[in-house]
Design a protein around this motif. Structure first.
Motif, mmCIF file in Angstrom:
data_model
loop_
_atom_site.group_PDB
_atom_site.id
_atom_site.type_symbol
_atom_site.label_atom_id
_atom_site.label_comp_id
_atom_site.label_asym_id
_atom_site.label_seq_id
_atom_site.Cartn_x
_atom_site.Cartn_y
_atom_site.Cartn_z
ATOM 1 N N VAL A 165 34.033 50.184 30.394
ATOM 2 C CA VAL A 165 35.643 50.054 30.256
ATOM 3 C C VAL A 165 36.269 50.855 31.576
ATOM 4 C CG1 VAL A 165 37.194 51.674 29.025
ATOM 5 C CG2 VAL A 165 35.356 50.792 27.717
ATOM 6 N N GLY A 166 35.273 51.980 32.260
ATOM 7 C CA GLY A 166 36.084 52.266 33.350
ATOM 8 C C GLY A 166 35.846 51.362 34.680
ATOM 9 N N ASN A 167 34.828 50.635 34.674
ATOM 10 C CA ASN A 167 34.864 49.897 35.893
ATOM 11 C C ASN A 167 35.782 48.527 35.658
ATOM 12 O OD1 ASN A 167 32.604 50.926 36.980
ATOM 13 N ND2 ASN A 167 31.098 49.741 35.823
ATOM 14 N N LYS A 168 35.949 48.201 34.323
ATOM 15 C CA LYS A 168 37.320 47.104 34.149
ATOM 16 C C LYS A 168 38.651 47.743 34.566
ATOM 17 C CE LYS A 168 37.010 44.350 30.553
ATOM 18 N NZ LYS A 168 37.046 43.967 29.285
ATOM 19 N N ALA A 169 38.829 48.993 33.988
ATOM 20 C CA ALA A 169 40.053 49.898 34.544
ATOM 21 C C ALA A 169 40.322 49.738 35.863
ATOM 22 C CB ALA A 169 39.999 51.157 33.609
ATOM 23 N N LEU A 170 39.191 50.144 36.759
ATOM 24 C CA LEU A 170 39.239 50.187 38.062
ATOM 25 C C LEU A 170 39.473 48.910 38.775
ATOM 26 C CD1 LEU A 170 36.516 52.874 39.174
ATOM 27 C CD2 LEU A 170 38.850 53.096 39.540
ATOM 28 N N GLU A 171 38.912 47.632 38.040
ATOM 29 C CA GLU A 171 39.196 46.406 38.615
ATOM 30 C C GLU A 171 40.592 46.331 38.585
ATOM 31 O OE1 GLU A 171 37.503 42.025 38.017
ATOM 32 O OE2 GLU A 171 36.579 43.897 37.097
ATOM 33 N N PHE A 172 41.275 46.564 37.416
ATOM 34 C CA PHE A 172 42.716 46.357 37.081
ATOM 35 C C PHE A 172 43.527 46.934 38.181
ATOM 36 C CE2 PHE A 172 46.815 47.749 35.344
ATOM 37 C CZ PHE A 172 47.399 46.566 35.093
ATOM 38 N N LEU A 173 43.331 48.151 38.272
ATOM 39 C CA LEU A 173 44.162 49.000 39.113
ATOM 40 C C LEU A 173 44.138 48.632 40.448
ATOM 41 C CD1 LEU A 173 42.870 52.517 37.949
ATOM 42 C CD2 LEU A 173 45.203 51.530 37.456
ATOM 43 N N ARG A 174 42.797 48.201 41.071
ATOM 44 C CA ARG A 174 42.846 47.733 42.323
ATOM 45 C C ARG A 174 43.551 46.312 42.481
ATOM 46 N NH1 ARG A 174 36.250 48.935 42.020
ATOM 47 N NH2 ARG A 174 36.395 51.106 42.863
ATOM 48 N N GLY A 175 43.554 45.379 41.706
ATOM 49 C CA GLY A 175 44.466 44.318 41.815
ATOM 50 C C GLY A 175 45.706 44.383 41.421
ATOM 51 N N HIS A 176 46.195 45.294 40.512
ATOM 52 C CA HIS A 176 47.427 45.218 40.106
ATOM 53 C C HIS A 176 48.332 46.471 40.117
ATOM 54 C CE1 HIS A 176 46.504 41.490 37.950
ATOM 55 N NE2 HIS A 176 45.452 42.092 37.744
ATOM 56 N N ALA A 177 47.852 47.622 40.477
ATOM 57 C CA ALA A 177 48.557 48.905 40.352
ATOM 58 C C ALA A 177 49.296 49.299 41.622
ATOM 59 C CB ALA A 177 47.677 50.186 39.837
ATOM 60 N N LEU A 228 41.573 57.707 19.535
ATOM 61 C CA LEU A 228 40.507 56.973 20.268
ATOM 62 C C LEU A 228 40.026 55.644 20.212
ATOM 63 C CD1 LEU A 228 38.276 60.246 20.649
ATOM 64 C CD2 LEU A 228 39.749 59.320 22.550
ATOM 65 N N ALA A 229 40.084 55.294 18.820
ATOM 66 C CA ALA A 229 39.437 53.822 18.466
ATOM 67 C C ALA A 229 40.681 52.944 18.821
ATOM 68 C CB ALA A 229 39.419 53.887 16.964
ATOM 69 N N GLU A 230 41.980 53.179 18.590
ATOM 70 C CA GLU A 230 42.929 52.525 18.913
ATOM 71 C C GLU A 230 43.308 52.267 20.585
ATOM 72 O OE1 GLU A 230 47.505 51.776 17.309
ATOM 73 O OE2 GLU A 230 47.405 53.699 18.793
ATOM 74 N N LEU A 231 42.974 53.177 21.096
ATOM 75 C CA LEU A 231 42.996 53.450 22.654
ATOM 76 C C LEU A 231 41.995 52.471 23.245
ATOM 77 C CD1 LEU A 231 44.753 54.669 24.711
ATOM 78 C CD2 LEU A 231 43.067 56.482 25.130
ATOM 79 N N ALA A 232 40.915 52.530 22.545
ATOM 80 C CA ALA A 232 39.500 51.617 23.247
ATOM 81 C C ALA A 232 39.932 50.363 22.877
ATOM 82 C CB ALA A 232 38.396 52.084 22.557
ATOM 83 N N GLY A 233 40.487 50.057 21.800
ATOM 84 C CA GLY A 233 40.870 48.751 21.331
ATOM 85 C C GLY A 233 41.761 47.820 22.277
ATOM 86 N N GLN A 247 42.989 45.326 27.633
ATOM 87 C CA GLN A 247 43.066 43.890 27.856
ATOM 88 C C GLN A 247 42.112 43.283 28.551
ATOM 89 O OE1 GLN A 247 46.021 42.546 25.834
ATOM 90 N NE2 GLN A 247 45.607 44.501 25.318
ATOM 91 N N PRO A 248 42.055 41.931 28.431
ATOM 92 C CA PRO A 248 40.823 41.202 29.085
ATOM 93 C C PRO A 248 40.942 41.389 30.774
ATOM 94 C CG PRO A 248 41.779 39.883 27.357
ATOM 95 C CD PRO A 248 42.662 40.947 27.394
ATOM 96 N N ASP A 249 42.270 41.700 31.223
ATOM 97 C CA ASP A 249 42.144 42.061 32.710
ATOM 98 C C ASP A 249 41.771 43.122 33.003
ATOM 99 O OD1 ASP A 249 44.455 43.721 31.839
ATOM 100 O OD2 ASP A 249 45.822 42.272 32.863
ATOM 101 N N GLY A 250 41.633 44.343 31.928
ATOM 102 C CA GLY A 250 40.882 45.630 32.276
ATOM 103 C C GLY A 250 41.889 46.738 32.261
ATOM 104 N N GLY A 251 43.285 46.190 31.971
ATOM 105 C CA GLY A 251 44.301 47.516 31.936
ATOM 106 C C GLY A 251 44.833 47.593 30.499
ATOM 107 N N TRP A 252 45.812 48.500 30.197
ATOM 108 C CA TRP A 252 46.500 48.652 29.171
ATOM 109 C C TRP A 252 48.035 48.349 29.160
ATOM 110 C CZ3 TRP A 252 41.950 50.859 29.981
ATOM 111 C CH2 TRP A 252 41.088 51.230 28.728
#
Length: 301
Positions: free
Chosen positions: A7-19, A256-261, A264-269
């Protein structure tokens, strides 16, 4: 089940590419490197939004893209400062944060009412691109944002005549707000203000009063629901937060369950409202992605 590291790795990937650079640095601070150098990098990124009057603007809060300084942007920026100090509390980082806080005081004093209260936005916002839900005269002087701003500046050890006046306003206004029933955003500001003096009998009594009515607040979702609303995870972004006992375990777990779900496929919310344009939407996705990933890491990592 997806691991928290994934989860964290995908989030960082999204941030690096889009944020924005601000959220990229903040994501690194929470999910990778809680080092002073990273904390300074977050504060340096935040400083890019400062104006000559000492305030913050330039679309820092991405629903209001006014260049001019706005209390809304100061509120957003001080919340970032608080996140930095929650993660890294070294003397040099605290000094950097304090310098940033000192810089906004003249601006806030110049736009405050005689009571010390602040509006969320100044009239100048209307001429800049902004989200449709931001309308003129819709956000009067009040605890939102005054109480949160006062609390965060006090936690930096700052003093000023305006801060003294604004703190008196907040104490009086908390009484009125709790009698009338605050909305979720006002309640977040009240909680932040009460946390300044958590053992003060006045603060204890008002925290108990707030807790008693929290389930019925407007713009608040005790359990996941459709539409926009503040959630328990904004009051208690970690299990160690002093406001965590306000909420039943089942409510926390459901959110927490809703947040985890929601990743998105790109790693972000995504965000449940319509920002004023594509750049603002990406900026907000960066903000909520940092929040979601750090909350999940705190509770499940």
């Amino acid at each position: 089940m997806t691991s928290q590291s994934t989860v964290g790795n995908k989030a960082l990937e999204f941030l690096r590419g889009h944020a924005r650079i601000l959220e990229r640095r903040l994501g690194e601070l929470w999910l990778r490197d809680p080092a002073p150098a990273t904390a300074h990098a977050v504060l340096d990124a935040l400083s890019a939004y400062r104006n000559a009057d000492g305030g913050l603007g330039n679309g820092l809060e991405a629903d209001v893209l006014a260049e001019e300084s706005q209390p809304l942007a100061v509120d957003f920026g001080l919340e970032v400062v608080e996140q930095v100090l929650d993660r890294v509390g070294t003397e040099d980082v605290r000094a950097h944060a304090r310098e940033l806080g000192e810089g906004v005081l003249p601006f806030l004093a110049s736009v405050a009412a005689p009571s010390g209260a602040l509006p969320i936005v100044l009239p100048s916002f209307a001429s800049a691109p902004h989200a449709a839900h931001w309308t003129e005269n819709a956000f009067p002087l009040g605890l939102n944002p005054t109480a949160g701003i006062v609390a965060r500046l006090r936690l930096l050890g700052l003093t000023s005549d305006w801060l003294d006046e604004a703190e008196r306003f907040c104490r009086a206004e908390v009484d009125r707000a709790l009698d009338g029933g605050p909305d979720g955003h006002t309640a977040l500001n009240i909680v932040r203000f009460l946390d300044l003096t958590p053992t003060d009998p006045w603060a204890v009594a008002h925290a108990e009063k707030l807790a008693a009515g929290i389930d019925g607040m407007a713009h608040f979702h005790l359990y996941p629901a459709k539409g926009y609303g503040v959630t328990p995870l904004q009051f208690a972004p970690s299990p160690r937060n002093p406001r965590r006992p306000l909420f039943p375990d089942a409510a926390i777990e459901a959110h927490l369950a809703e947040l985890a779900g929601g990743q998105q496929p790109d790693g972000g919310w995504t965000v449940p409202w319509q920002p004023p344009g594509p750049a603002s939407e990406l900026a907000w996705r960066g903000v909520v992605t940092v929040h979601a990933a750090r909350v999940l890491a705190a509770y499940r990592g």
